[in-house]
Write an enzyme that holds these catalytic residues in place. Structure first.
Site, PDB file in Angstrom:
ATOM      1  N   MET A 310      87.340  16.365  47.751  1.00 10.92           N
ATOM      2  CA  MET A 310      86.367  16.902  46.614  1.00 10.92           C
ATOM      3  C   MET A 310      87.105  18.628  46.109  1.00 10.92           C
ATOM      4  O   MET A 310      87.648  19.080  45.288  1.00 10.92           O
ATOM      5  CB  MET A 310      85.579  17.966  47.167  1.00 10.92           C
ATOM      6  CG  MET A 310      84.189  17.156  47.636  1.00 10.92           C
ATOM      7  SD  MET A 310      83.812  15.893  46.009  1.00 10.92           S
ATOM      8  CE  MET A 310      83.183  16.672  44.501  1.00 10.92           C
ATOM      9  N   ASP A 329      93.763  25.566  52.969  1.00 11.24           N
ATOM     10  CA  ASP A 329      93.044  24.565  54.197  1.00 11.24           C
ATOM     11  C   ASP A 329      94.042  25.012  54.739  1.00 11.24           C
ATOM     12  O   ASP A 329      94.929  25.211  55.485  1.00 11.24           O
ATOM     13  CB  ASP A 329      93.330  23.267  53.869  1.00 11.24           C
ATOM     14  CG  ASP A 329      92.393  22.555  54.386  1.00 11.24           C
ATOM     15  OD1 ASP A 329      91.050  22.045  54.355  1.00 11.24           O
ATOM     16  OD2 ASP A 329      91.726  22.601  55.787  1.00 11.24           O
ATOM     17  N   VAL A 386      84.598  22.810  51.639  1.00  9.39           N
ATOM     18  CA  VAL A 386      84.559  22.417  53.091  1.00  9.39           C
ATOM     19  C   VAL A 386      83.402  21.878  53.244  1.00  9.39           C
ATOM     20  O   VAL A 386      83.342  21.543  52.538  1.00  9.39           O
ATOM     21  CB  VAL A 386      84.514  24.060  53.639  1.00  9.39           C
ATOM     22  CG1 VAL A 386      86.138  25.378  53.314  1.00  9.39           C
ATOM     23  CG2 VAL A 386      83.691  24.354  54.161  1.00  9.39           C
ATOM     24  N   GLU A 388      80.059  19.888  54.589  1.00 11.03           N
ATOM     25  CA  GLU A 388      78.998  20.553  54.031  1.00 11.03           C
ATOM     26  C   GLU A 388      77.914  20.180  56.012  1.00 11.03           C
ATOM     27  O   GLU A 388      77.241  19.672  56.282  1.00 11.03           O
ATOM     28  CB  GLU A 388      78.137  18.976  53.926  1.00 11.03           C
ATOM     29  CG  GLU A 388      76.914  19.226  53.368  1.00 11.03           C
ATOM     30  CD  GLU A 388      76.859  19.572  51.765  1.00 11.03           C
ATOM     31  OE1 GLU A 388      77.582  20.737  51.009  1.00 11.03           O
ATOM     32  OE2 GLU A 388      75.183  20.412  51.512  1.00 11.03           O
ATOM     33  N   LYS A 393      80.477  26.550  56.032  1.00  8.16           N
ATOM     34  CA  LYS A 393      80.409  27.398  54.833  1.00  8.16           C
ATOM     35  C   LYS A 393      79.666  28.358  55.152  1.00  8.16           C
ATOM     36  O   LYS A 393      80.248  28.957  53.956  1.00  8.16           O
ATOM     37  CB  LYS A 393      78.846  26.391  53.023  1.00  8.16           C
ATOM     38  CG  LYS A 393      79.824  25.501  53.416  1.00  8.16           C
ATOM     39  CD  LYS A 393      78.895  24.271  51.930  1.00  8.16           C
ATOM     40  CE  LYS A 393      79.462  23.169  51.953  1.00  8.16           C
ATOM     41  NZ  LYS A 393      80.733  22.418  50.838  1.00  8.16           N
ATOM     42  N   SER A 415      76.389  20.457  48.639  1.00  5.36           N
ATOM     43  CA  SER A 415      75.139  19.809  47.598  1.00  5.36           C
ATOM     44  C   SER A 415      74.185  19.562  47.319  1.00  5.36           C
ATOM     45  O   SER A 415      73.192  19.009  47.402  1.00  5.36           O
ATOM     46  CB  SER A 415      75.618  17.809  48.044  1.00  5.36           C
ATOM     47  OG  SER A 415      77.529  17.464  47.726  1.00  5.36           O
ATOM     48  N   HIS A 436      78.274  22.246  41.789  1.00  2.00           N
ATOM     49  CA  HIS A 436      78.334  21.261  42.262  1.00  2.00           C
ATOM     50  C   HIS A 436      79.288  20.189  41.332  1.00  2.00           C
ATOM     51  O   HIS A 436      78.475  18.885  40.207  1.00  2.00           O
ATOM     52  CB  HIS A 436      77.354  19.949  42.210  1.00  2.00           C
ATOM     53  CG  HIS A 436      76.632  19.526  43.159  1.00  2.00           C
ATOM     54  ND1 HIS A 436      75.737  18.731  43.391  1.00  2.00           N
ATOM     55  CD2 HIS A 436      77.427  18.674  44.542  1.00  2.00           C
ATOM     56  CE1 HIS A 436      76.003  17.467  43.927  1.00  2.00           C
ATOM     57  NE2 HIS A 436      76.938  17.577  44.812  1.00  2.00           N
ATOM     58  N   ASN A 486      70.943  14.544  42.785  1.00  2.00           N
ATOM     59  CA  ASN A 486      70.705  13.790  43.938  1.00  2.00           C
ATOM     60  C   ASN A 486      69.332  13.736  44.351  1.00  2.00           C
ATOM     61  O   ASN A 486      68.763  13.417  45.035  1.00  2.00           O
ATOM     62  CB  ASN A 486      71.536  15.009  45.121  1.00  2.00           C
ATOM     63  CG  ASN A 486      72.900  14.569  45.468  1.00  2.00           C
ATOM     64  OD1 ASN A 486      73.544  13.537  44.986  1.00  2.00           O
ATOM     65  ND2 ASN A 486      73.949  15.057  45.584  1.00  2.00           N
TER      66      ASN A 486
END
Ligand code: 3H9
Length: 696
Positions: A310, A329, A386, A388, A393, A415, A436, A486
């Site tokens: 992502m 990262d 990062v 989920e 997070k 998400s 998102h 979702n």
């Protein structure tokens, strides 16, 4: 110039949609119908009236049709399409322009699209500013040009080029249009009026495009253009009709070909596909519009945390749009892998022509890499992408909040997690929004822009601005588990799984869902994306699940067999037999039957219509809840989510639109059936209100 030309007044005192402005021996016919000068009934009658008055004025030698405001004419008024045509119709106006004894030119700025270009093509000449665009986008609305576009365009460009333009709906720049013979004079600089006036004064007389012959071309060139058009518009009636209409230009007398074009246009205008595409058109124009007047904060640089699929995808789309990006990262191995992902995505974007930079390498130069969040101190907007997990997070967002500038926007790509809880943890919740994205990020157009309870309107506006800048479709959503897409998808999938326990097989359900409008059924999708992530989520949530809730364990059994989808060669289907969609596997059939028996549910044969009704019932009910809770803003935006993020066909509008075409009693029965199957915990939405918001 006589007084008669400037005397026209609208009976209701409103500014007329068309007025005449004399300029010595010529007159400008000004179309003034904001926002885009669509050729509404008022414009059509205004034009007819203006042409008549201009024809009768001995002091006037020529006319110039020009648009007020930011554009020439964006086409027919699409809002009128749902109603019977009101006279005068556009072909009547165009015939009057051709019959006028004096030359009339079109002076184009902004856009001349659809009926706007058709209007220009009926004129004796076309003059345009260099940055204007022209095109016949009717097929994108499920129709074909209805005012001579398929007949006049090929008389200027040839049949092969006209086939390409009319069947793709492509919009082209004026320089290309001039090369193709569509535009007679490109006006450089700003004064379109002066340029057009000088051009028109020098015109030798009338030049009626409809009276011209079609330029000679080889049969082969035409056949190739036809094949290309039919291939890319496979199964689309509007494209097939457009091909037929354009080819008529070479073989039929122009009046007869025009009559055939008009008949096909009127027929297609009333089709289901045209209604769906119109719905989609207006929904897209509303999407991302903010209530109030908040402006986006200035954004030139973006920070992205997490170089996984992502994060790297987000970095690549931002870089492709010309924004400066820093991808962070802490794991240097992951960062290195992220570089590779960014480069692959940029090459793919370049291949499909969606890169502003000349090359993928040039766009890649917009991204710098760092292993520490401290590198993001100066960015305007940061997006965390990062793992989920609430703790992971929260930790990253807290560190970001302490690092980035006080006026920077902080976005999370979560998400399912609670955005408000994450925002509170930063101690600056006003700056926090959700962005998102959907995978693969560089291909999926949908971006849910999530409004937290304390998000500042300028932060939200910045999210919408970013979405538009990187070519995404922003859909504003409120906070809830799964947001819009979702949350609906979960209900849709669950309903399909219930039906597995009642006698349906995965391949039957997939086929029924594809027939309903989804590009791929839920089990095929699950194999494609892998079964393991959802399995891990189910295991994590198992302890908190109410035992009264209906739970289908078939997916768990499949996973326990090591069948995690395409990547393991098997999932709901068997992929060992080669590529493609996978084969039906007797092992799965047996497993489904055995699990269904274990549940002791009555088994039956589910007809395709019943499967579709159950799913539509589940989807519209959830959509109604989302609307009632203020998570989604409209039925149309919910459909946009399903079309642009979940592969539902735009030619069918969306699932809510599909349901809205049914009688209220049938919708009620579908929701009832979905609710019965769900059992414990099913909550009813106000489906009536949802449906009332879907335009006919
Ligand atoms: C046709 O012409 C058929 C003919 O062959 C038939 C002849 C008989 N009608 O997009 P924006 C509204 S089919 C009504 O945000 P931009 C739009 O909803 C037509 N309304 O602006 C919005 O309203 P609101 C073929 C229209 O600057 C506002 O205008 N033509 C129409 O980003 C601003 O729109 C097309 O398909 C319309 N035709 O882009 C062209 N067009 O403010 C469609 C727009 O209330 N239009 N509106 O939300 C466009 O592509 C873009 O609007 C354009 C401007 C490029 C012109």
């Amino acid at each position: 110039m006589t007084d008669s030309l400037s005397q026209h007044q609208e009976p209701n005192g409103e500014a007329p949609a068309v007025h005449l402005e004399p300029d010595g021996d010529i007159a400008f016919i000004v179309i003034d119908n904001p926002p885009v000068n669509a050729s509404s009934v008022a414009v059509r009658s205004g034009l007819l009236d203006a042409i008549e008055r201009l024809s009768g004025d001995a002091g006037i030698k020529a006319g110039i049709i020009i648009g007020a405001g930011s554009t020439f004419v964006a086409g027919a008024d699409i809002k009128e399409f749902g109603r019977p045509p009101s006279p005068p119709e556009l072909p009547t106006v165009l015939a009057a322009i051709e019959a006028c004894p004096k030359p009339i030119a079109a002076a184009i700025h902004g856009a001349a699209l659809g009926g706007g270009l058709e209007l220009a093509l009926a004129c004796d000449a076309r003059v345009a500013l260099a940055d204007a665009i022209v095109g016949l986008p009717e097929v994108t609305l499920g129709i074909i040009p209805g005012a001579g576009g398929t007949q006049r365009l090929p008389r200027l460009t040839g049949i092969a080029t006209a086939l390409d333009l009319v069947t793709s709906g492509r919009r082209i720049g004026v320089r290309e249009a001039a090369k193709l013979g569509i535009i007679d004079r490109v006006v450089e600089g700003k004064s379109l009026r002066d340029g057009a006036a000088a051009f028109v004064r020098a015109l030798p007389g009338k030049r009626i495009v409809a009276d011209l012959g079609v330029p000679p071309e080889t049969d082969e060139a035409i056949a190739q253009a036809e094949q290309r058009a039919l291939k890319s518009g496979r199964g689309r009636e509007a494209v097939a009709e457009a091909v037929k209409a354009v080819k008529n230009a070479a073989v039929l007398p122009v009046r007869e070909a025009l009559a055939q074009e008009r008949a096909a246009f009127l027929r297609l205008r009333d089709s289901e596909e045209a209604a769906a595409l119109r719905y989609n058109f207006f929904a897209e124009r509303q999407a991302g519009k903010l209530d109030g007047h908040a402006r986006a904060r200035p954004i030139n640089s973006v920070g992205v945390v997490g170089a996984g699929t992502m994060g790297a995808g987000i970095a690549s789309v931002c870089a492709a749009a010309g924004l400066g990006v820093i991808l962070v990262d802490a794991n240097t191995g992951a960062l290195e892998a992220g570089k590779g992902r960014v480069s692959t995505a940029l090459i793919d974007l370049h291949r499909v022509g969606k890169l502003k930079a000349a090359s993928a390498e040039a766009a890649a130069a917009h991204v710098t890499y760092a292993d520490n969040i401290a590198a993001l101190a100066g960015v305007d907007l940061v997006i965390e992408a990062v793992f989920e997990d609430l703790q992971v997070k929260t930790d990253v967002l807290q560190r970001l909040a302490a690092t980035v500038r006080a006026d920077a926007v902080i976005a999370t790509n979560t998400s399912y997690l609670d955005l408000d809880q994450l925002a509170e943890a930063t101690h600056r919740p006003a700056d926090v929004i959700g962005l998102h994205f959907f995978a693969p990020v560089h291909r999926m157009r949908l971006l849910e822009v999530v409004r937290g309870a304390k998000s500042d309107p300028t932060a939200l506006a910045s999210g919408v601005w970013l979405a538009k800048t990187i070519g995404k479709l922003p859909i504003i959503a409120g906070v809830c588990e799964g947001f819009i897409g979702n949350r609906i998808y979960t209900r849709y999938r669950a309903q399909c799984e219930y039906m597995l326990e009642e006698g349906a097989l995965p391949q039957e359900l997939d086929a029924a869902m594809e027939d309903l409008g989804f590009a791929m059924g839920p089990f095929g999708v699950s194999d494609l994306s892998g079964l393991d992530i959802a399995w891990a989520t189910r295991k994590r949530k198992a302890a908190g699940r109410d035992p009264r809730e209906r739970y289908v364990g078939i997916a768990d059994r499949i996973c326990e067999m090591g069948r995690l989808g395409r990547k393991t060669g098997a999932g709901w289907y068997d992929y060992s037999v080669g590529s493609g969609r996978g084969a039906v596997d007797p092992v799965v059939t047996e497993l489904v039957r055995a699990e269904a028996l274990k549940q002791g549910r009555p088994q039956k044969i589910l007809a395709r219509a019943e499967m579709q009704g159950r799913v539509l019932g589940a989807i519209v009910n959830e959509a109604a809840l989302l609307l009632g809770e203020g998570i989604a803003r409209s039925a149309a935006e919910i459909d946009l989510v399903l079309v642009n993020g979940f592969g539902f066909s735009k030619f069918r509008g969306g699932p809510v639109f599909q349901a809205s075409r049914k009688a209220p009693a049938e919708i009620e029965a579908m929701v009832e059936a979905a609710g019965q199957a769900t059992g414990f915990g099913f909550k009813r939405g106000d489906v009536g209100s949802l449906m009332a918001g879907v335009p006919n």
